[in-house]
Every structure is written in structure tokens, then in C-alpha cells.
Write a protein that holds these residues in place. Structure first.
Motif, PDB file in Angstrom:
ATOM      1  N   THR A 166       0.864  -1.174   0.000  1.00  0.00           N
ATOM      2  CA  THR A 166       0.000   0.000   0.000  1.00  0.00           C
ATOM      3  C   THR A 166       0.906   1.232   0.000  1.00  0.00           C
ATOM      4  O   THR A 166       2.126   1.119   0.165  1.00  0.00           O
ATOM      5  CB  THR A 166      -0.899   0.045   1.248  1.00  0.00           C
ATOM      6  N   THR A 168       1.400   3.166   2.278  1.00  0.00           N
ATOM      7  CA  THR A 168       1.906   3.503   3.610  1.00  0.00           C
ATOM      8  C   THR A 168       2.534   2.339   4.372  1.00  0.00           C
ATOM      9  O   THR A 168       3.104   2.560   5.445  1.00  0.00           O
ATOM     10  CB  THR A 168       0.763   4.079   4.475  1.00  0.00           C
ATOM     11  N   ASN A 169       2.458   1.101   3.870  1.00  0.00           N
ATOM     12  CA  ASN A 169       2.996   0.011   4.691  1.00  0.00           C
ATOM     13  C   ASN A 169       4.490  -0.217   4.457  1.00  0.00           C
ATOM     14  O   ASN A 169       5.050   0.221   3.458  1.00  0.00           O
ATOM     15  CB  ASN A 169       2.191  -1.285   4.526  1.00  0.00           C
TER      16      ASN A 169
END
Length: 578
Positions: A166, A168-169
Motif C-alpha cells: 500500500t 503507507t505500509n
């Protein structure tokens, strides 16, 4: 003849010094409108008995696109000066094209009529690093390549590859992970690594720099990076870093000061503020990359910004012996800054490679005073649209590639960064609807073309993934889950590029016409002539005999006997002509 279509301009990509003795000259005419072009040329000071001494040299047709034919000649004027014009012929019709227009016959009483190449100054010769022409790059997105030192993992790091990527991961990729797998790169045959940003940043992609002078702690420290560069160099692998000088990150200290103090900040002129107080949402009231508030655009005209960024440019070359810079969003930074950047980098390491990220015609940045090359997205788009998406016909593909070939001088084409996929695009196999045979033809074309090709990490083992973030999956290291046959195929192409004289930049590229839906092109060097033939259909196709030729490489089950060549669906031949 359609005179309005005839075009030439001294300098740029139409008349330039290829080396310290040789001038390349190009001319554009309407497609199929001219049968022969002669270059009329002479030294402007060479007069005898009141007559200018001129010579005529045939130009060769170097290619055609949808609208135009292109003509080319190389010559070595003895005194490095040149006046010249063009004699165009088609049947009984002829005209002479000069700097002052068209004439029925060449006006030889005054050299001022003719195009001028005043003097071939060695300082003006475009000189890209010679090693780049022999380099096959491998792009690594460090956060997703390999986790070699779990102790460095950011908070909340996920198990390797267990979830989809993703925006943000985190999965914990780091420098030790790269070092642990240098054997993989060496085995594949690549000899250059292009790292996306490694500097301290908030995001997983690191294009939002916090501190340009520090390594992001999730990757390691400076000592580890220094060791990584040394280990690469031991194996003959060059290292290129990604620099984001167009914009900083939200947490860049000078921008944090501006957020607090607005135009009263000592760093206010480091950015492009439009109001006294900074507003980030819904639309930032300061210039940014796109409209992303966390990526404020830097004012590279400001002396403080210039001093800081040029210090960065020098530091990583001087202290860590990196071999090149890839420059993000390079077209939005002023030309004056890039001229100083080049001077700074080349003072430290004259053969450092300077690569700009520009997606369009980039001639203004390729005058020898800024970049060595740009990421060749016009090449990328043509290959993807033709082989993978099947959006364009064979004729359109040939037209587009011919146009790409004539966009820049030859010396620039030899170091153009030719990629098929990257962290910004879907992966090659995904583009090709997971049709491996189509993907193979794309790799064959890329690796047998000129320039300096780049493979995106994981593409060599058949990884898939769509647009960002899908193209940023964790590298698959379980051998049983890798496509080893595809790996071996790309490995063999790289070996051929290194071994066969005409396969890479030493071979002059030209399209050949065989049959409908058969892509054929020739690569010729002084030592060798190679013919590449690709079957673009789902049917078996006979392409006739090839007497006195040797099959250099072939697709499996693609030929009937040594003289009669039959291509399987999406099959290919590489034939060395005697």
C-alpha cells in the motif's frame, strides 16, 4: 517537392560534433518526396581563383516515420570548419536548400548563403561516460528488495511479502538485504544498480526527503552504505542514486520552520510561498510537486538552496564514490541550477553519469551542459503500446521508434536510459496480460537496442503488479516461486549483448521489411551483421531461407532445418549474416 516539410537547423540534433574530428548532419524531408540528397560542403575560407572549393557527399536515408524521411551524413572537415547546403533530387526535379531558402542551383559566390558550423571546438563535444554504453542497469526499490537486518525495521513493519503493498505500509527492505543478494545480480549479468531514494524520509518510497545528508535509518547507516558501494564495485557493478531536488519532504527542517513562522522564517525564500501564512489543505498555497502538500517545491534560484543541494551532490560522490545521479522531476528545476550541478559533480568524478527524469522531448537538457541522458520514456511507451497493449500497428511502431532515434544526437542515444517498467508503472508481465512470450519479445527488443537498458527488480523472475503501489511488491526470494526459465532467458540476452559486437551500442540499428506482422531489424557493426526476426502472430510463419547464415539464438522449436526458417507463434530468430 513539398518545401515546407524540409527542415534543418545547425546544432542540437541536426548538426553536431560526434567526436573531436567528426560532424554529424541530418536533414528532414516529406516522406517519399525525395529520392536522393547530396550535401554540398566546403571550408568557408577555401577559395581558389575566386571560386569557393566545394564537395558533394551523398546522404543516406537513416529512417522514416509517419510524415518524414530523415537523411544522415558524417564527415571530418580538415580544418574543423564547415559551410554547407543540401541538393535535393526526385526524378527530374531538384532544389538546393540553404540557410537563406531554396534555389534552383547552389549559390556558390557567397558562403553566407549556406548553413554554418563555425568551428568544431573539442570543449563542445558531448562526452557521456564511456562505461554507460556497456552497462545493463537493475533498478532497486530498497524498501521492497530484501530485509537483511530486521533490527532496523520501522515500527509496524509487516512480514515479508505477506500482504499487498500500500502507499503507507513497510516490509523492512535495507542495504544488508541488497548485499545478501548481490550474487543474484551478478548471475543475471547486470553491472549497474539504480536505487530509488535512500535518504532520510517519512514515506516508504522516500521521495519526501527529510535530510539529504543522512541515510534513512531503516536502510542502515553510512558505514553500511559505504560497504555496499565497495561490494558492488568489487563485482564490477556501478551505483546510481536518486536525488529529489525539485521538492523536499514535509518534515524537511527548513519547511518545518516555514510552517511555524510563514514568511517570517529565515527559510521563507527556500520555497515558493504565495501568502504570509502557510496553508496545506485542501489545496496548498505554496508550490509543490503536483498538488501534494507534503512535497513543497524548492526554490533552486535561492543561493541558500543552491549551496545546500550542491553540497549534497558533491558529498555522496566524494565520500561514497557513487557513480551517478538520477534526478527526479528534473524538467521542473531551472536550467541554471542543473548547469552548476553538472559542473560540481564532474569536478569530483568526471565520468559520473547524470540522468534526468523527463518523460518528453528533452533536447534543451541535453546540450552537454546539464545531463548525460534522460529516462527514455518515448522508447518505453512505443514498446509497451506495441508488444504489450497491442494499441499500435507494426508500421506505427516503426514510425515511433524512428522518431525516437532522431530526437537526439547519436552520442546521447548511446547512453539513453531505456526501461520497460519502473516503480512508477505497471510491471512488464502485467502490461502483457501475463503472456510470457510477449514479454520475452519485449526484453529481446530492449536488450538488443542501443542505449543503456534497465530491468526493474523482480521482472526477471516474472513478478506481476499494476500501477503504484502494485508494482512495488516485495521481491520473491523463494526459488520455487520464481520463474527461473524467464530469468535464464534474460540472462542469455545479457550475455549475447556483452559477447556479440553488433548486439549493443556497436551495432547500427535499422528496420527491415520481411512480411506482414513480422518485426525484423538489423544491427550492423564493423565486425558483424545481426538480423532479428520476431513473429508477432499466433500462427506459425515461414520466413524463407537463410543461406550462408548462422542461427545465433532461437526460440524453442522455431525452425525446420538449418536453411529454412519457420517461426512459432511469438517466436524469434537472431541470425548472424555472413
Amino acid at each position: 517537392m513539398l518545401k515546407e516539410a524540409v527542415y534543418h537547423r545547425p546544432k542540437n540534433n541536426y548538426a553536431y560534433a560526434y567526436d573531436e574530428k567528426t560532424i554529424h548532419i541530418r536533414l528532414r524531408t516529406k516522406k517519399r518526396d525525395v529520392s536522393e540528397v547530396l550535401l554540398i560542403h566546403g571550408d568557408p575560407y577555401d577559395w581558389e581563383g575566386g571560386h569557393w572549393q566545394v564537395y558533394r557527399k551523398p546522404m543516406e536515408k537513416s529512417g522514416s516515420d509517419e510524415l518524414f524521411d530523415y537523411w544522415f551524413v558524417a564527415l571530418q572537415p580538415p580544418y574543423r570548419r564547415l559551410r554547407y547546403s543540401f541538393l535535393l533530387q526526385n526524378g527530374n526535379e531538384q532544389t538546393v536548400y540553404t540557410e537563406k531558402g531554396f534555389y534552383e542551383t547552389a549559390p556558390l559566390d557567397d558562403t553566407a548563403y549556406h548553413f554554418c558550423f563555425p568551428f568544431l571546438n573539442s570543449k563542445d563535444v558531448f562526452k557521456a561516460p564511456a562505461w554507460v554504453k556497456e552497462t545493463i542497469w537493475y533498478q532497486i526499490f530498497p524498501e521492497r528488495f530484501a530485509n537483511g537486518e530486521p533490527a532496523l525495521d520501522p515500527e509496524g513493519t509487516l512480514p515479508w511479502g505477506r500482504e499487498a503493498p500500500t502507499p503507507t505500509n513497510f516490509f523492512g527492505g535495507d542495504f544488508q538485504g541488497v548485499m545478501d543478494h548481490l550474487d543474484h545480480l551478478e548471475d543475471l549479468g547486470v553491472n549497474g544498480i539504480y536505487f530509488t531514494p535512500i535518504f532520510k524520509a517519512y514515506s516508504n518510497h522516500k521521495y519526501d526527503t527529510i535530510d539529504y545528508m543522512e541515510i534513512d535509518p531503516q536502510f542502515g547507516d553510512k558505514e553500511t552504505f559505504h560497504k555496499l558501494v565497495q561490494e558492488c564495485h568489487k563485482r564490477g557493478i556501478r551505483v546510481m542514486l536518486d536525488a529529489v531536488f525539485n521538492h523536499s519532504g514535509y518534515y524537511f527542517e527548513p519547511f518545518q520552520d516555514v510552517l511555524e513562522n510563514g514568511t517570517g522564517s529565515e527559510y521563507a525564500q527556500w520555497f515558493h510561498l504565495r501568502e504570509e501564512k502557510v496553508v496545506t489543505e485542501p489545496i496548498p498555497n505554496y508550490d509543490t510537486f503536483a498538488f501534494v502538500p507534503s512535497m513543497p517545491k524548492l526554490n533552486t534560484e535561492n543561493q541558500g538552496v543552491k549551496d545546500y543541494l550542491l553540497k549534497v551532490a558533491r558529498y555522496w560522490v566524494e565520500e561514497f564514490d557513487i557513480d551517478g545521479w538520477r534526478l527526479d522531476v528534473a524538467n521542473e528545476v531551472d536550467h541554471a541550477f542543473w548547469r552548476e550541478f553538472r559542473q560540481t559533480v564532474k569536478e569530483v568524478k568526471p565520468d559520473a553519469y547524470i540522468l534526468g527524469e523527463i518523460w518528453h522531448d528533452s533536447m534543451p537538457w541535453l546540450q552537454g551542459d546539464q545531463f548525460d541522458a534522460v529516462m527514455n520514456y518515448p522508447f518505453t511507451n512505443a514498446v509497451i503500446d506495441f508488444f504489450a497493449k497491442k494499441k499500435i500497428s507494426l508500421e506505427q511502431f516503426k514510425n515511433q521508434l524512428t522518431h525516437v532515434q532522431h530526437m537526439y544526437p547519436v552520442a546521447i542515444n548511446e547512453v539513453a536510459f531505456n526501461l520497460l517498467g519502473s516503480h512508477d508503472t505497471p510491471r512488464v508481465l502485467t502490461y502483457a496480460d501475463e503472456d510470457k512470450q510477449r514479454a520475452k519479445l519485449m526484453y529481446l527488443f530492449q536488450l538488443s537496442y542501443g542505449g543503456t537498458p534497465c530491468i526493474y527488480y523482480g521482472d526477471e523472475i516474472g513478478m506481476t503488479g499494476g500501477e503504484d503501489p502494485g508494482c512495488r511488491k516485495c521481491m520473491i526470494w523463494e526459488r520455487e516461486d520464481q520463474d527461473r526459465e524467464l530469468f535464464s532467458f534474460i540472462q542469455q540476452l545479457i550475455r549475447l549483448r556483452k559477447r556479440e559486437p553488433a548486439f549493443g551500442n556497436d551495432g547500427l540499428f535499422s528496420f527491415a521489411d520481411l512480411k506482414e506482422n513480422i518485426l525484423a531489424y538489423e544491427k550492423k557493426s564493423d565486425e558483424q551483421s545481426l538480423l532479428f526476426i520476431m513473429n508477432l502472430t499466433s500462427d506459425e510463419v515461414s520466413v524463407g531461407e537463410a543461406t550462408d547464415s548462422r542461427v545465433l539464438d532461437k526460440d524453442e522449436n522455431s525452425f525446420a532445418n538449418e536453411e529454412e526458417f519457420t517461426l512459432s507463434p511469438s517466436g524469434y530468430f537472431i541470425i548472424e549474416r555472413s
